[in-house]
Motif scaffolding. Structure first.
Motif, mmCIF file in Angstrom:
data_model
loop_
_atom_site.group_PDB
_atom_site.id
_atom_site.type_symbol
_atom_site.label_atom_id
_atom_site.label_comp_id
_atom_site.label_asym_id
_atom_site.label_seq_id
_atom_site.Cartn_x
_atom_site.Cartn_y
_atom_site.Cartn_z
ATOM 1 N N ALA A 81 41.736 6.041 57.965
ATOM 2 C CA ALA A 81 40.997 4.985 58.642
ATOM 3 C C ALA A 81 41.917 3.835 59.029
ATOM 4 N N SER A 128 42.331 12.721 58.172
ATOM 5 C CA SER A 128 42.286 11.502 58.974
ATOM 6 C C SER A 128 42.321 10.278 58.072
ATOM 7 N N TRP A 173 41.971 7.300 62.566
ATOM 8 C CA TRP A 173 40.575 7.185 62.994
ATOM 9 C C TRP A 173 40.135 5.729 62.980
ATOM 10 N N ALA A 209 36.956 3.693 63.495
ATOM 11 C CA ALA A 209 35.520 3.963 63.490
ATOM 12 C C ALA A 209 34.769 3.051 64.447
ATOM 13 N N PRO A 242 34.660 5.190 53.186
ATOM 14 C CA PRO A 242 35.952 5.022 53.838
ATOM 15 C C PRO A 242 36.513 3.624 53.645
ATOM 16 N N GLY A 260 33.171 7.882 59.013
ATOM 17 C CA GLY A 260 33.864 8.935 58.273
ATOM 18 C C GLY A 260 32.902 9.590 57.308
ATOM 19 N N ALA A 261 33.444 10.225 56.298
ATOM 20 C CA ALA A 261 32.609 10.943 55.336
ATOM 21 C C ALA A 261 31.610 10.007 54.660
ATOM 22 N N CYS A 270 39.638 9.165 55.337
ATOM 23 C CA CYS A 270 38.223 8.941 55.638
ATOM 24 C C CYS A 270 37.505 10.206 56.093
ATOM 25 N N TRP A 271 38.265 11.266 56.415
ATOM 26 C CA TRP A 271 37.633 12.452 57.020
ATOM 27 C C TRP A 271 38.621 13.601 56.958
ATOM 28 N N THR A 272 38.107 14.812 56.959
ATOM 29 C CA THR A 272 38.967 15.983 57.027
ATOM 30 C C THR A 272 38.322 17.019 57.933
ATOM 31 N N GLU A 273 39.139 17.674 58.741
ATOM 32 C CA GLU A 273 38.669 18.639 59.730
ATOM 33 C C GLU A 273 39.436 19.939 59.606
#
Length: 254
Positions: A77, A75, A122, A124, A6, A129-130, A12-15
């Motif tokens: 960062a 998302s 997000w 952190a 990230p 994140g991932a 940085c992330w996916t949902e």
């Protein structure tokens, strides 16, 4: 997306918010080899983290509100979710949830850009994140589909400081000289009822084979496998619950 971890300002992330958590677990396990782990705490609300090896790569969640669509969310960062939320609103966007703490793992907010596309911020803490990007089965690109590209460009460059690499038909977003995503004009390619949205693309070894597996597992092909001029082979798929996502050929070195 060339990042291997990230980066502030980047995805940085996916949902996935889904109407059938167990069905989604099975579908993506078959498609990408994900190993889902559901947080057993009642207050976690069924939040499920998908892993490849030891790396967390995405999340699957139940729908938490009646108005929440079945969809993937992206998302980005930020160093300070509250400050980023203020920047969103000052630039013409809308914060629809938060900022709020998530246990000790981070602080987040959900927002809409001025064109109507939802995304998440997000900040952190324990969870950055991932843990893996660009490898098969992991996030490799994010794409904004919108009906007002000029307004979207002004908004995201103001909020996140992204660089813009625009051609006649496509705009690429970047940070520090590395492109991580793009923007496409929805035009008449989408029905009027389809809202602007962010679409995650997952890297795969074989786009055509992945599309076939998706269909066999109960999903559908929205855009068949296509080779982008001077770019990768891509496809857009839909899972059995109706959430769209993209796949692209992983970089050879990835």
């Amino acid at each position: 997306m060339k990042f291997d971890k990230p980066v502030i300002g980047g995805p940085c992330w996916t949902e996935l918010g889904t109407s059938d958590l167990e069905g989604a677990k099975g579908f993506y396990a078959e498609l990408f080899g994900w190993r889902p782990e559901t947080d057993p705490r009642q207050e976690a609300g069924g939040y499920t983290v998908a892993h490849l090896g030891d790396a967390a790569v995405a999340a699957l969640t139940p729908l938490y509100q009646e108005s929440q669509p079945v969809a993937w969310n992206v998302s980005f960062a930020v160093t300070d979710a509250d400050d980023a939320a203020r920047r969103v609103e000052e630039a013409g966007g809308t914060v629809i949830l938060g900022p709020m703490d998530v246990f000790d793992v981070g602080r987040f907010a959900v927002a809409l850009d001025p064109t109507g596309a939802a995304f998440q911020l997000w900040q952190a803490r324990a969870f950055p994140g991932a843990g893996l990007f660009n490898a098969p089965g992991t996030l490799g690109w994010v794409e904004l589909a919108t009906r007002d590209t000029d307004r979207a460009r002004d908004f995201y460059t103001t909020v996140f400081g992204w660089s813009v690499n625009a051609s006649e038909w496509y705009t690429q977003w970047g940070i520090g000289g590395e492109d991580f995503g793009g923007m496409a004009d929805m035009g008449d390619r989408f029905p009027p009822e389809v809202s602007p949205h962010w679409l995650p693309y997952f890297a795969v070894d074989d786009v055509d084979a992945t599309a076939e597996v998706a269909q066999q597992a109960g999903g559908a092909v929205v855009m068949p496998p296509t080779s982008v001029p001077d770019g990768p082979r891509i496809a857009v798929l839909r899972d059995p619950q109706g959430a769209a996502f993209g796949v692209h050929k992983a970089d050879e070195e990835g």
